[in-house]
Motif scaffolding. Structure first.
Motif, PDB file in Angstrom:
ATOM      1  N   ALA A   1     -24.205 -20.528  23.108  1.00 45.11           N
ATOM      2  CA  ALA A   1     -23.801 -21.830  22.554  1.00 45.11           C
ATOM      3  C   ALA A   1     -24.460 -22.152  21.221  1.00 45.11           C
ATOM      4  CB  ALA A   1     -24.109 -22.925  23.569  1.00 45.11           C
ATOM      5  N   GLY A   2     -25.570 -21.501  20.912  1.00 45.28           N
ATOM      6  CA  GLY A   2     -26.251 -21.782  19.652  1.00 45.28           C
ATOM      7  C   GLY A   2     -25.513 -21.226  18.442  1.00 45.28           C
ATOM      8  N   ALA A   3     -24.588 -20.326  18.707  1.00 45.39           N
ATOM      9  CA  ALA A   3     -23.866 -19.726  17.585  1.00 45.39           C
ATOM     10  C   ALA A   3     -22.664 -20.585  17.240  1.00 45.39           C
ATOM     11  CB  ALA A   3     -23.420 -18.312  17.958  1.00 45.39           C
ATOM     12  N   LEU A   4     -22.315 -20.556  15.986  1.00 39.52           N
ATOM     13  CA  LEU A   4     -21.217 -21.386  15.506  1.00 39.52           C
ATOM     14  C   LEU A   4     -19.912 -20.656  15.824  1.00 39.52           C
ATOM     15  CD1 LEU A   4     -21.353 -22.837  11.872  1.00 39.52           C
ATOM     16  CD2 LEU A   4     -19.255 -22.535  13.138  1.00 39.52           C
ATOM     17  N   SER A   5     -19.480 -20.790  17.076  1.00 44.24           N
ATOM     18  CA  SER A   5     -18.308 -20.028  17.492  1.00 44.24           C
ATOM     19  C   SER A   5     -17.669 -20.707  18.689  1.00 44.24           C
ATOM     20  CB  SER A   5     -18.761 -18.617  17.870  1.00 44.24           C
ATOM     21  OG  SER A   5     -17.746 -17.940  18.558  1.00 44.24           O
ATOM     22  N   ASN A   6     -16.354 -20.760  18.690  1.00 45.65           N
ATOM     23  CA  ASN A   6     -15.668 -21.426  19.794  1.00 45.65           C
ATOM     24  C   ASN A   6     -15.810 -20.622  21.087  1.00 45.65           C
ATOM     25  OD1 ASN A   6     -14.272 -23.380  21.118  1.00 45.65           O
ATOM     26  ND2 ASN A   6     -12.364 -23.165  19.951  1.00 45.65           N
ATOM     27  N   GLN A   7     -15.533 -21.263  22.194  1.00 44.63           N
ATOM     28  CA  GLN A   7     -15.779 -20.657  23.501  1.00 44.63           C
ATOM     29  C   GLN A   7     -14.644 -20.991  24.457  1.00 44.63           C
ATOM     30  OE1 GLN A   7     -19.241 -19.751  24.671  1.00 44.63           O
ATOM     31  NE2 GLN A   7     -20.492 -20.482  22.995  1.00 44.63           N
ATOM     32  N   PRO A   8     -14.527 -20.205  25.530  1.00 47.70           N
ATOM     33  CA  PRO A   8     -13.517 -20.529  26.544  1.00 47.70           C
ATOM     34  C   PRO A   8     -13.892 -21.809  27.289  1.00 47.70           C
ATOM     35  CG  PRO A   8     -14.885 -18.696  27.257  1.00 47.70           C
ATOM     36  CD  PRO A   8     -15.285 -18.993  25.856  1.00 47.70           C
ATOM     37  N   ILE A   9     -12.897 -22.495  27.819  1.00 43.36           N
ATOM     38  CA  ILE A   9     -13.187 -23.808  28.399  1.00 43.36           C
ATOM     39  C   ILE A   9     -14.110 -23.732  29.612  1.00 43.36           C
ATOM     40  CG2 ILE A   9     -11.143 -25.051  27.565  1.00 43.36           C
ATOM     41  CD1 ILE A   9     -10.016 -24.571  30.416  1.00 43.36           C
ATOM     42  N   GLY A  10     -14.244 -22.536  30.191  1.00 45.66           N
ATOM     43  CA  GLY A  10     -15.115 -22.371  31.346  1.00 45.66           C
ATOM     44  C   GLY A  10     -16.549 -22.808  31.089  1.00 45.66           C
ATOM     45  N   VAL A  11     -17.007 -22.768  29.833  1.00 48.81           N
ATOM     46  CA  VAL A  11     -18.409 -23.113  29.556  1.00 48.81           C
ATOM     47  C   VAL A  11     -18.675 -24.602  29.722  1.00 48.81           C
ATOM     48  CG1 VAL A  11     -18.684 -21.191  27.948  1.00 48.81           C
ATOM     49  CG2 VAL A  11     -18.150 -23.443  27.068  1.00 48.81           C
ATOM     50  N   LEU A  12     -17.618 -25.381  29.825  1.00 49.77           N
ATOM     51  CA  LEU A  12     -17.829 -26.824  30.026  1.00 49.77           C
ATOM     52  C   LEU A  12     -18.545 -27.092  31.336  1.00 49.77           C
ATOM     53  CD1 LEU A  12     -14.430 -28.258  28.801  1.00 49.77           C
ATOM     54  CD2 LEU A  12     -16.658 -28.431  27.696  1.00 49.77           C
ATOM     55  N   ASN A  13     -18.297 -26.190  32.267  1.00 49.34           N
ATOM     56  CA  ASN A  13     -18.958 -26.337  33.558  1.00 49.34           C
ATOM     57  C   ASN A  13     -20.308 -25.643  33.491  1.00 49.34           C
ATOM     58  OD1 ASN A  13     -19.581 -26.684  36.217  1.00 49.34           O
ATOM     59  ND2 ASN A  13     -18.006 -25.282  36.987  1.00 49.34           N
ATOM     60  N   ASN A  14     -21.234 -26.199  32.665  1.00 45.16           N
ATOM     61  CA  ASN A  14     -22.523 -25.533  32.498  1.00 45.16           C
ATOM     62  C   ASN A  14     -23.609 -26.235  33.280  1.00 45.16           C
ATOM     63  OD1 ASN A  14     -23.798 -27.617  30.651  1.00 45.16           O
ATOM     64  ND2 ASN A  14     -21.924 -27.092  29.514  1.00 45.16           N
ATOM     65  N   TRP A  15     -24.661 -25.478  33.503  1.00 47.12           N
ATOM     66  CA  TRP A  15     -25.717 -25.957  34.373  1.00 47.12           C
ATOM     67  C   TRP A  15     -26.549 -27.069  33.724  1.00 47.12           C
ATOM     68  CZ3 TRP A  15     -30.930 -26.619  34.560  1.00 47.12           C
ATOM     69  CH2 TRP A  15     -31.509 -26.774  35.834  1.00 47.12           C
ATOM     70  N   SER A  16     -26.846 -28.051  34.509  1.00 50.45           N
ATOM     71  CA  SER A  16     -27.868 -29.025  34.116  1.00 50.45           C
ATOM     72  C   SER A  16     -28.376 -29.586  35.429  1.00 50.45           C
ATOM     73  CB  SER A  16     -27.249 -30.119  33.234  1.00 50.45           C
ATOM     74  OG  SER A  16     -26.309 -30.845  34.005  1.00 50.45           O
ATOM     75  N   GLU A  17     -29.403 -30.359  35.354  1.00 50.18           N
ATOM     76  CA  GLU A  17     -29.927 -30.891  36.618  1.00 50.18           C
ATOM     77  C   GLU A  17     -28.873 -31.737  37.311  1.00 50.18           C
ATOM     78  OE1 GLU A  17     -33.716 -32.576  35.695  1.00 50.18           O
ATOM     79  OE2 GLU A  17     -34.517 -30.551  35.302  1.00 50.18           O
ATOM     80  N   ALA A  18     -28.040 -32.354  36.497  1.00 48.15           N
ATOM     81  CA  ALA A  18     -26.989 -33.186  37.080  1.00 48.15           C
ATOM     82  C   ALA A  18     -25.842 -32.344  37.622  1.00 48.15           C
ATOM     83  CB  ALA A  18     -26.467 -34.154  36.024  1.00 48.15           C
ATOM     84  N   ASN A  19     -25.739 -31.120  37.162  1.00 48.81           N
ATOM     85  CA  ASN A  19     -24.633 -30.257  37.583  1.00 48.81           C
ATOM     86  C   ASN A  19     -25.187 -28.930  38.079  1.00 48.81           C
ATOM     87  OD1 ASN A  19     -22.136 -29.137  38.008  1.00 48.81           O
ATOM     88  ND2 ASN A  19     -21.767 -28.685  35.841  1.00 48.81           N
ATOM     89  N   PRO A  20     -25.882 -28.969  39.220  1.00 50.67           N
ATOM     90  CA  PRO A  20     -26.591 -27.768  39.672  1.00 50.67           C
ATOM     91  C   PRO A  20     -25.654 -26.658  40.179  1.00 50.67           C
ATOM     92  CG  PRO A  20     -26.848 -29.523  41.280  1.00 50.67           C
ATOM     93  CD  PRO A  20     -26.068 -30.105  40.139  1.00 50.67           C
TER      94      PRO A  20
END
Lengths: 463, 1103
Positions: B989-1008
Motif C-alpha cells: 500500500a505504500g507504493a503509488l499504485s492502484n490495487q484490487p478491491i480485495g485490499v479494502l478488507n484489510n486488517w485492523s483491530e476493528a477488523n480482525p
C-alpha cells in the motif's frame, strides 16, 4: 515386357542404393558454416589485434554494465541512494527505490544484475587469461601487458564485490562445473588474493598507457587500486607506498587547478578514465544526474551532501547545481556537465583520480603518525577547493572524513565504503533511513543464486 | 499390365487415343457381339474389397487377378466414380452387376474382354412395360431437380420403384421421366442416402439429397508421408476440417483449434492481432528445449520460430512471439490433422516428440467452376476488466497505510495523497487505455474448379483489424494462394503444385498500455493539458500516452511453395517426390522519439532513436519416396521408403540508430547521427533423414504399422549427429469378426495400440561450439570480442517414448462414435539450457539431463448425430482430456540448480511457494508456514508448498444444428486449473499504485477477520517483507477454472437461384465467460492484453 520389369526392378534397387549412399555416406551434408561473427579462442589469442580487442572489451563492460558504470545499476547511483548522497524521485515500487528505502530483498532484480554482470566480467577475464596462457603467437611484452590489464580488471571487480557482499565465491576458471558449485571464500582470503594478483599485474605492466589516452590500465592504475585496497585493509605503510608512487609521478599526474576541468578528457588528475563509445556521446553519469527542471525524474543530490560544504568550498560551486522552481529547490551532482553536445568540452567517466590518492595517503600518514605529511596532502585538496589550509592542531581525522565526503561524493560508492570501513554507517544512516537495520552493512546475495547453488547458503544475516 | 498395355494404347482405355481406326473397329465389334454374351469364365472367381475407390482401381484389380481385360471409351465411362464393393469368391459377372447396377453403364463380356458402354437413354422403348397394378393410369412427364447442400448433382439415378424405368439427372441436376400418379420415385446416388418420393398431383419435384452417414468411416486422413483411411489407421490422428474452421472468427488458423482437440492446448499469447500462440500437444515433454509441435504445410515443414527481435517487439508482443502462420488466411485451409502418438509421429523422427500439425490448403474439385466471395466485419473488445479501487477507496487505503505507520507528513513523492494531485479526480484507467472497440474487416475471393484430370483453386483475401488502444493502430493482412493439380488420364503420372503468399503489416504502440492501466493511481492527472499537449503534471508522473508517441511496426512476407510429382512405375509401385521451398521475411521498426520522455529532461531529437530489424528464414526440402503396394491373398502390404534433405538459413540484422536532426527523419537510417549494429546473424541448419513405413492389413481386420526414421541434424556436435527413431502400431477391427457382424447396433469397433520413440532437436543452432563473438560495442578503437556462451560439445538428442491404447466404437448406424485413448509419453535424456548460478558467468548451459518426464492422460471424443433428416440435422461433439504431467526421475535434483524449481512426482509446471496460513491476530501481518522451524520465513527453506498451475482437465462441447437453410454452431470450452490471482502483481500500500478491491478488507483491530494484512507505507518492515512473501505464497493462487462460450455462429443460406448461393452469418468468439476468478482473464492473465471478445457479421456468395 520382361525387360521392362527387370529395368524397373533395377531402378528401384538403384533408388535405394542412392538414397542410402546419400543419407549415410555423405555426412558432409550436415556440416554447416560457422555462424557470423564468431571466432574460436585459438584464433582470437594468436592474433595481436583480436587479443588486444578482447582485453579492451573488458573496459566496455565496466563502462556500460558492471559496478563502476555510470548507468542506473552502477554503484555511483545505487550506493548513492543507499547512503545519504542521493534522493529518489522516480516511480514508486522500483527495484532501485528499494536501495534508497533500505528495502532490498534478495529477489531484487537490480541486485542480481549487479551480481551477474560482475561474474560475467570475471568469466571473461578468466577466459582471456586462459587464452593468453595458451597462446604462442603473441610477443611476450604484449602478452604481459594484456595479462596485467586483465588481472587488474578482475581484481577491481572482486574488490567491489567483497565490499558489497562480504564472503563471496572466488573463481579463476571458465569451467562451469567448478563455478556452479563454488562456496563462499572468506573475505580476508579474497583480499589476500586480490593483493597478490595486483602485485602480479603491477609487475607485468609498464608505466605507459597502452594507447595514448588514459583509458586502459598502466602500472600506476594498478598502484592506485593497490593503495586503496591496502587502505581498506589498514595496511598503512603499503597504502602510503603505492599512493606515493602515483603522486610522485608528476610527469603524468598533477591535480587540475581548475575544478571545472577535473572531469574533462585531458584532465591531468585522471589516472583511469572510461572512454565513450563514440566521440559525441555524453557520459552515463551526465545522462543520469543532470536535469533541467524540477522535480528530478529519478535522481537528486541530497541536502546531506549539497548543504554540507564548508563555506566558500569551490566544489559546491563547480560540482553541485541548484534547480529552483517556485519555492522549491532541488540539487544535482554536476561533476559531469557535458549534456549539450555542441557547446561543451569532452568528458570521459573517471575511475581513478589523483585527489583520492592524496586522501588515501593523508589517511595512511595520519594512522602512521605523520601528521605533517597528512596535513600537506589534505591541504593540496583543500587549497584547490578554495579552502584554507589546516594546521596540525585541527581535528585532522574529522577533516579527512569531511574532505572525502566533499571530494568523492557520487563516485562509485566511496561514501558507502568509507562509512562502512570507519564503522559509522549506523550512526550516520539510521537517523535518515527509517528502515535502517545494522545488518544492512552487507547486501543480500541474490535469491536466484542461493537457489541454484546451495553451497552459497546461508544468506547474509538479516535477509 | 502385360499384353493389355497394347490395347490400352489403342485408345480404349484411358488416355492415348492415337489409333482412332482401331477404336472404330472395336466399336463396331461391340455392337455386333453385344447380343450374344458368352459366359466364358463364369468359373473365374474373385475376392476383393474396395472402399470409396475409383472404378479405375476396380478395373486394375480385376485385370490383375483375372484374365479379363477391359475396353471402354474414356469419355463415356466415369472411371473416377467412387465405389464401395466387397465380395468374396464372387464371379466376375456378379461383381460387375454389383458395381454397375443403377449406373448408366452396361457391361458385356466377350471372351476375355469386358466391354463397358453407356446405356441407351431411358426410358427405353425396347423395354417391355412391366406389369402394373393400375394399368389404366395415364402417364405424365414428371420433372425435377436434384441437389445437395453444395448444389445440383448430376448422375443421380431416378427409378420408378418396382420397374426398370429409370433416368439420370443432367449437369444441372435436372431429370424428366414418364410416371403415373401413385408411382414411387427412387433416387440413388453413391455415398448418398437413398430417397423415395411418391408421385401425387405435383409433377415437379425439388429433391435434396444428403450424404450417407457412413461417411465417418470413409474419411481418409492425411498422415503426412502417406494417407490412411480413418477406419484403418493405427495411430492417433485428429482431423479438423474447413467446415469447423470457417465458422470461427479467427485471424490465425491456430485460433480455430482452441479447445477443440482432445489433448491439445492452444492459447493465444496476446489479444493483439498479429501475435503468437502457445501450442502443446499432450503436455510439456521437455523441461527447457522447445515444446512446439512440428508444423507441415502441404508437405513442407515450416518453422514456427518467431523472426521478431526482442529488442523491438518485447514491450508490445509477449515473448516477442509473432506466429508465422498469421500470414496464412485461415479460410484457405481445407483440413488440419494433428498427429499425437508414436505410430503417427515416429516417421517424423527427431522432430515428432511434441506432435505434428499437418495443414492442408483447399484444393480444387472437379465440376463446375465456382466463384466465391465473402466479406465480414467484426467488433472486438476486452472480455473482462479487473475490479480495482476507485479514487475514494484508493486514497482511503493510502491514508490508512501511512496512518498505521504513524506517518503524518506524506513523503514528497506521494503525489496522489500529499496534495500534489487533485484528490477528486477519478479515471478508470482500464477503460481509458484498453476500453476501446476494435474493428476487423475482411474480404475474400476464390475460384475453383477443374475436371477429372486438372483441378485448380485460387483466391485471395484482405483483412484489416484495428486495436482497442487509444490511437489509430492496425493490422493488415493480404494473402493469395493458388494450387493446381494434374494427373494423366491413366493416373500413372500426377503433379501437384501449390503456393501460399501472405503479406502482413502491423502498426502498434511501442508498449502494451494494459499493464500501466492496472497500476496507475485512480486520481492520477489528466492525460492532456489545456493546450492539448501531453500533461506531465510537473514531472510527477509518466503520462501513459507518452508511450504511444513511440511506435512499433512490422511488415512480413511469407511464401510457401510446394510441388509433388508422382509416377506409377508399374502396378503397385509408385515414386513420389515432394519439393518445398519457404521464405519468410520480417521487417521491424521501433521508433522512440525523444517526445516519449518528459520534456523536463530537456531532450531533443538528438536523443530520439530507432531500432531496425530484418529477419529472414529460407528453407528448402527434397523428399524422394517410393511406395509399394502388394496384395497377398487377404492381406495388403503398403511399403513406403524415402529420404529427407533439408536446409534452413536464418539471417537477422538488427540496427540501433541514435540521434536524428529532426523527428521528421526518425527511422531514416541515413540521417541518424550514430548507427550501431546490434546483431548480424547468419545461422545454418541442415537436416538429413531416411524413413520407412511398412503397413500390413489383413482382411481389414488386423492391421500392423511399422515406421522408422534415421535422422541427422547439424544442431549437434559431430559425435551426436545421428539417431534412430521408430514405432510399431497395431489395430484390430473387431467388428469385422464373424461373431460380431451379427450385432446390428455395433457398426464399427476398433482397438488400437502403438509404441515408439521420437525426438526433439529444438535447442537452437551452434550451441555446441566454443567461440568468441564480435560485439557491436567498441572501445578505444578496438572492436568488441567476448566469449559467446558456455559450450558443451557433447549434448545429444532428447528422446520421447510414446505409448497409446485406444478404442474406437460406432453405434446405431454410425450415429454415435466414441474414441477413447490413453497415452503415456516419457521423455528422457532431456535436452536443456540448465540454469546456472551467475558465478559461472552465464545464465545457463545446454546439456542432457538424466531425468524423465512423463505425460499421461485420457482423451475422450464422442460424436453423435442426434437428429438427421433432410431438413433437420443436429450433431454434437464432446471432447474431454484428463492429463497429468510428472517429473518421474531426476538424477541429483536436490544438488542441482533445479532443486527449487522442480520436485519429483510433480508436474514441470509447478512453483514452490510459501504456504500462507493467515493473518497474525496480534500484528495483523500475513503469516506463512515455517517449514524448517527456524522461526524465520525465508527462501529456499520455507517456500516448500508445491502448486501446480497446469490444467487438470480440459473439455469442450460443441453443437452443430442445421435446419433448412439455417445453421447454428456453438462451442463451450471448460478448463479446470489454478492460476495467479489479482494480488499477484500488486504493490504494497505504500507504493503509488492502484490495487484490487480485495485490499479494502484489510486488517485492523476493528477488523480482525480481514482477508488482507494491515496496510503499510513500507516502514513496517515486517509487513513489507510479508507482502513480498505473500506475492510468492499460496495466497496469490486461486481457482481459475472457467467455462467459456468460445465460439458461436449462426448462418442462413439463401438460394437466389439454383446457381447462386448466398450465406449470411453471425459469428462470435469468447462471448460469455463463467468463472469465479478475479485476476483478469482466466484463460490467460499476464501483463499483456488478454484474448478478446469478437463478434462478426458477414455474408458469402457462391456462384
Amino acid at each position: 515386357m520382361k525387360a521392362i520389369k527387370k529395368y524397373i526392378i533395377k531402378s528401384i534397387y538403384a533408388f535405394f542404393t542412392i538414397l542410402f549412399l546419400i543419407l549415410f555416406g555423405c555426412q558432409d551434408f550436415l556440416d554447416v558454416d560457422e555462424p557470423n561473427g564468431e571466432i574460436t579462442p585459438e584464433l582470437v589469442f594468436n592474433d595481436e589485434v583480436t587479443a588486444n580487442a578482447s582485453v579492451s572489451t573488458l573496459y566496455t563492460k565496466l563502462r556500460d554494465e558492471t559496478l563502476i558504470t555510470g548507468r542506473l545499476n552502477g554503484l555511483s547511483i545505487l550506493m548513492g541512494f543507499y547512503t545519504d548522497e542521493l534522493d529518489f524521485y522516480g516511480q514508486s515500487g522500483n527495484d532501485i527505490e528499494y536501495f534508497y528505502t533500505h528495502q532490498i530483498l534478495p529477489e531484487n532484480n537490480i541486485l542480481s544484475s549487479v551480481w551477474n554482470s560482475s561474474y560475467n566480467l570475471i568469466f571473461q577475464c578468466n577466459a582471456i587469461i586462459e587464452g593468453l596462457e595458451n597462446s604462442h603467437n603473441i610477443t611476450e611484452s604484449t602478452k604481459n601487458q594484456l595479462l596485467g590489464e586483465t588481472i587488474f580488471v578482475r581484481s577491481l571487480v572482486y574488490f567491489y564485490l567483497t565490499n558489497l557482499f562480504g564472503d563471496i565465491p572466488y573463481t579463476t576458471t571458465t569451467d562451469y562445473k567448478i563455478n556452479m558449485n563454488l562456496g563462499r571464500t572468506n573475505k580476508d582470503i579474497i583480499y589476500n588474493t586480490i593483493i597478490e594478483d595486483l602485485l602480479d599485474a603491477h609487475s607485468k605492466l609498464n608505466s605507459e598507457y597502452p594507447s595514448g589516452e588514459r583509458v586502459r590500465a598502466n602500472r600506476y592504475v594498478v598502484s592506485a587500486l593497490l593503495s586503496r585496497v591496502f587502505l581498506y585493509n589498514e595496511k598503512w605503510q603499503e597504502a602510503n607506498y603505492y599512493s606515493s608512487e602515483v603522486i610522485n609521478n608528476t610527469e603524468l599526474y598533477n591535480l587540475e587547478t581548475d575544478l571545472s576541468e577535473e572531469f574533462l578528457v585531458e584532465s591531468s588528475s585522471a589516472i583511469l578514465q572510461l572512454k565513450s563509445q563514440q566521440q559525441n556521446l555524453v557520459t552515463h553519469e551526465a545522462g543520469n544526474f543532470i536535469f533541467e527542471y524540477g522535480p528530478p525524474f529519478m535522481i537528486g543530490l541530497s541536502s546531506h551532501i549539497a548543504l554540507d560544504f564548508e563555506t566558500g568550498d569551490l566544489r559546491k560551486q563547480y560540482w553541485v547545481r541548484e534547480i529552483n522552481e517556485g519555492d522549491q529547490t532541488w540539487y544535482m551532482c554536476n561533476k559531469y556537465k557535458r549534456f549539450d553536445l555542441n557547446n561543451s568540452p569532452k568528458e570521459y567517466s573517471i575511475v581513478f583520480r589523483l585527489s583520492e590518492q592524496y586522501l588515501i595517503r593523508a589517511e595512511a600518514r595520519l594512522k602512521l603518525g605523520n601528521l605533517n605529511g597528512a596535513a600537506t596532502d589534505i591541504n593540496q585538496i583543500r587549497n584547490r577547493a578554495g579552502l584554507s589550509s589546516v594546521s596540525l592542531t585541527d581535528n585532522l581525522d574529522a577533516i579527512l572524513v569531511q574532505e572525502r565526503k566533499s571530494e568523492l561524493f557520487c563516485e562509485h560508492g566511496h561514501r558507502w565504503f568509507d562509512l562502512k570501513r570507519w564503522g559509522n554507517a549506523q550512526e550516520i544512516l539510521s537517523p535518515i533511513k527509517s528502515n535502517w537495520r545494522e545488518t544492512d552493512i552487507l547486501l543480500p546475495l541474490p535469491q536466484n543464486e542461493l537457489e541454484l547453488n546451495p553451497n552459497l547458503l546461508p544468506q547474509n544475516p538479516g535477509y | 499390365m502385360k499384353n493389355i498395355s497394347k490395347q490400352k494404347n489403342s485408345g480404349w482405355i484411358p488416355n492415348q487415343s492415337i489409333l482412332k481406326i482401331k477404336l472404330c473397329v472395336f466399336l463396331i465389334a461391340t455392337f455386333l457381339i453385344q447380343a450374344q454374351t458368352y459366359t466364358f469364365g463364369q468359373q473365374q472367381r474373385i475376392t476383393l474389397s474396395l472402399e470409396n475407390k475409383p472404378v479405375s482401381e476396380l478395373i486394375d484389380r480385376i485385370e490383375d487377378e483375372t484374365p479379363y481385360r477391359f475396353m471402354y471409351l474414356s469419355d463415356e465411362v466415369d472411371t473416377q466414380r467412387k465405389v464401395h464393393v466387397k465380395v468374396q469368391n464372387a464371379t466376375v459377372e456378379q461383381l460387375l452387376d454389383l458395381v454397375f447396377k443403377d449406373t448408366p453403364i452396361d457391361y458385356s463380356i466377350v471372351e476375355k474382354q469386358i466391354i463397358l458402354t453407356r446405356k441407351k437413354q431411358v426410358p427405353t422403348t425396347t423395354t417391355p412395360p412391366p406389369p402394373r397394378t393400375n394399368v389404366l393410369r395415364e402417364q405424365d412427364p414428371v420433372t425435377g431437380t436434384v441437389s445437395d447442400a453444395e448444389g445440383p448433382i448430376s448422375g443421380v439415378v431416378v427409378t420408378i420403384k418396382g420397374t426398370d424405368i429409370s433416368t439420370l439427372t443432367d449437369e444441372n441436376g435436372f431429370f424428366t421421366l414418364e410416371a403415373s400418379r401413385g408411382d414411387t420415385l427412387v433416387f440413388t446416388y453413391p455415398a448418398y442416402e437413398t430417397l423415395e418420393q411418391m408421385v401425387g398431383n405435383e409433377l415437379n419435384f425439388t429433391i435434396k439429397m444428403t450424404e450417407a452417414i457412413t461417411e465417418i468411416s470413409e474419411v481418409v486422413v492425411n498422415a503426412g508421408y502417406y494417407q490412411v483411411k480413418d477406419k484403418e489407421r493405427t495411430g492417433s490422428i485428429y482431423r479438423i476440417t474447413s467446415e469447423e474452421i470457417e465458422k470461427q472468427p479467427v485471424n490465425n488458423v491456430l485460433g480455430a483449434l482452441e479447445g477443440r482437440i482432445p489433448g491439445v492446448e492452444v492459447t493465444p499469447t496476446t489479444g493483439i492481432a498479429g501475435g503468437g500462440f502457445k501450442v502443446r500437444i499432450r503436455g510439456q515433454n521437455s523441461i527447457d528445449a522447445g515444446n512446439e509441435p512440428l508444423y507441415i504445410i502441404d508437405g513442407v515443414p515450416y518453422s514456427m520460430e518467431s523472426l521478431s527481435s526482442y529488442r523491438l517487439s518485447m514491450e508490445i508482443l509477449p515473448q516477442f512471439n509473432i506466429n508465422p502462420l498469421n500470414t496464412l488466411d485461415a479460410q484457405s485451409i481445407e483440413s488440419i490433422e494433428v498427429l499425437k502418438d508414436a505410430d503417427a509421429t515416429a516417421i517424423y523422427g527427431s522432430r515428432g516428440a511434441n506432435g505434428v500439425i499437418l495443414i492442408n490448403t483447399k484444393k480444387g474439385k472437379p465440376g463446375k467452376t465456382k466463384f466465391s466471395v465473402d466479406a465480414s466485419t467484426s467488433i472486438i473488445s476486452v472480455t473482462k476488466f479487473m475490479e480495482l479501487l476507485n479514487t475514494e477507496q484508493y486514497l482511503e487505503m493510502r491514508k490508512h497505510a501511512f496512518e498505521n505507520d504513524g506517518i503524518n507528513l506524506y513523503p514528497e513523492t506521494a503525489y496522489d495523497i500529499n496534495g500534489t494531485w487533485d484528490k477528486n479526480r477519478y479515471t478508470d484507467w482500464q477503460k481509458e487505455l484498453a476500453g476501446g472497440t476494435a474493428i476487423n474487416q475482411n474480404i475474400r475471393i476464390s475460384v475453383s474448379g477443374g475436371n477429372q484430370q486438372t483441378k485448380f483453386n485460387l483466391g485471395g483475401s484482405f483483412m484489416k483489424e484495428t486495436t482497442i488502444f487509444p490511437g489509430s493502430y492496425n493490422y493488415k493482412n493480404t494473402s493469395v494462394f493458388a494450387n493446381i493439380a494434374h494427373n494423366s488420364k491413366n493416373e500413372n503420372f500426377g503433379m501437384h503444385f501449390s503456393f501460399q503468399y501472405g503479406l502482413d503489416s502491423n502498426n502498434l504502440p511501442d508498449s502494451d498500455p494494459f499493464r500501466t492501466a492496472l497500476s496507475l493511481a485512480p486520481n492520477a492527472p489528466e492525460l492532456f493539458d489545456v493546450n492539448g499537449e501531453l500533461n506531465w503534471e510537473n514531472s510527477t508522473w509518466t503520462n501513459p500516452l507518452a508511450s504511444l508517441k513511440g511506435s512499433y511496426s512490422n511488415k512480413s512476407r511469407n511464401l510457401i511453395a510446394n510441388g509433388i510429382l508422382t509416377f506409377k512405375l508399374i502396378k503397385g509401385i509408385k515414386f513420389k517426390t515432394n519439393l518445398g521451398y519457404t521464405i519468410s521475411d520480417l521487417d521491424e521498426l521501433r521508433l522512440i522519439p525523444h517526445t516519449i520522455h518528459n520534456p523536463a529532461y530537456g531532450l531533443t531529437s538528438e536523443n530520439s532513436n530507432s531500432f531496425h530489424s530484418n529477419g529472414q528464414r529460407e528453407s528448402w526440402i527434397i523428399e524422394p519416396q517410393l511406395d509399394v503396394f502388394r496384395q497377398l491373398g487377404k492381406g495388403k502390404i503398403n511399403l513406403s521408403i524415402g529420404g529427407t534433405f533439408e536446409k534452413q538459413n536464418h539471417k537477422q540484422l538488427e540496427i540501433l540508430a541514435i540521434g536524428y536532426p529532426s523527428n521528421l527523419l526518425i527511422g531514416q537510417l541515413i540521417s541518424a547521427s550514430q548507427l550501431t549494429i546490434l546483431g548480424d546473424l547468419n545461422n545454418h541448419y541442415n537436416y538429413i533423414a531416411g524413413y520407412t513405413r511398412l503397413n500390413y492389413n489383413y482382411d481389414n481386420k488386423y492391421i500392423f504399422n511399422l515406421t522408422g526414421r534415421r535422422d541427422g541434424s547439424s544442431r549437434f556436435g559431430s559425435n551426436n549427429r545421428f539417431a534412430n527413431f521408430g514405432a510399431i502400431g497395431a489395430a484390430w477391427v473387431f467388428s469385422e469378426e464373424n461373431f460380431l457382424t451379427e450385432i446390428s447396433w455395433l457398426n464399427f469397433g476398433k482397438l488400437r495400440a502403438s509404441f515408439g520413440t521420437t525426438g526433439n532437436d529444438q535447442i537452437g543452432d551452434y550451441q555446441y561450439l566454443r567461440t568468441f563473438s564480435v560485439s557491436n560495442v567498441s572501445y578505444d578503437g578496438n572492436i568488441g570480442i567476448l566469449p559467446t556462451r558456455l559450450f558443451n560439445p557433447d549434448y545429444g538428442w532428447e528422446k520421447n517414448k510414446k505409448t497409446e491404447v485406444a478404442l474406437e466404437l460406432s453405434f446405431f448406424k454410425n450415429r454415435i462414435n466414441l474414441e477413447t485413448a490413453y497415452y503415456d509419453n516419457r521423455s528422457d535424456n532431456l535436452l536443456l539450457g540448465m540454469p546456472l548460478p551467475g558465478t559461472t558467468g552465464f545464465p545457463y548451459i545446454n546439456s542432457n539431463l538424466d531425468a524423465t518426464v512423463k505425460n499421461t492422460g485420457w482423451e475422450f471424443n464422442l460424436q453423435t448425430l442426434n437428429i438427421n433428416n433432410s431438413n433437420f440435422n443436429w450433431r454434437t461433439i464432446l471432447s474431454l482430456t484428463f492429463s497429468k504431467n510428472e517429473l518421474v526421475s531426476f538424477d541429483g535434483l536436490e544438488e542441482s540448480t533445479y532443486a527449487n524449481r522442480f520436485a519429483i512426482g510433480h508436474s514441470l509446471n509447478i512453483t514452490k511457494l510459501f504456504n500462507y496460513t493467515g493473518i497474525n491476530p496480534q500484528t495483523g501481518v500475513f503469516e506463512f508456514e515455517d517449514y524448517n522451524g527456524d522461526g524465520i520465513i525465508s527462501p529456499p527453506y520455507d517456500n516448500q508448498y508445491i502448486a501446480d498451475l497446469s490444467p487438470k482437465m480440459m473439455g469442450s462441447l460443441s453443437n452443430s444444428i442445421e435446419y433448412k437453410g439455417w445453421s447454428i454452431d456453438f462451442m463451450f470450452q471448460y478448463i479446470k486449473k489454478q492460476a495467479y490471482n489479482e494480488y499477484r502483481r500488486f504493490q504494497y500500500a505504500g507504493a503509488l499504485s492502484n490495487q484490487p478491491i480485495g485490499v479494502l478488507n484489510n486488517w485492523s483491530e476493528a477488523n480482525p477477520n480481514a482477508k488482507y494484512q494491515t496496510l503499510t507505507s513500507g516502514k513496517n518492515y515486517e509487513a513489507f517483507l510479508a507482502h513480498s512473501r505473500f506475492n510468492s505464497s499460496t495466497g496469490v493462487i486461486s481457482d481459475a477454472s472457467f467455462l467459456r462460450l468460445k465460439t458461436a455462429s449462426i448462418s442462413y443460406k439463401v438460394k437466389i437461384d439454383h446457381n447462386i448461393n448466398c450465406t449470411l452469418f453471425l459469428q462470435g468468439q469468447n462471448l460469455l465467460t463463467f468463472t469465479k476468478f478475479k485476476g483478469g482473464d482466466p484463460e490467460r492473465n499476464t501483463d499483456y492484453l488478454p484474448p478478446l471478445k469478437r463478434l462478426l457479421i458477414g455474408a458469402k456468395v457462391e456462384f
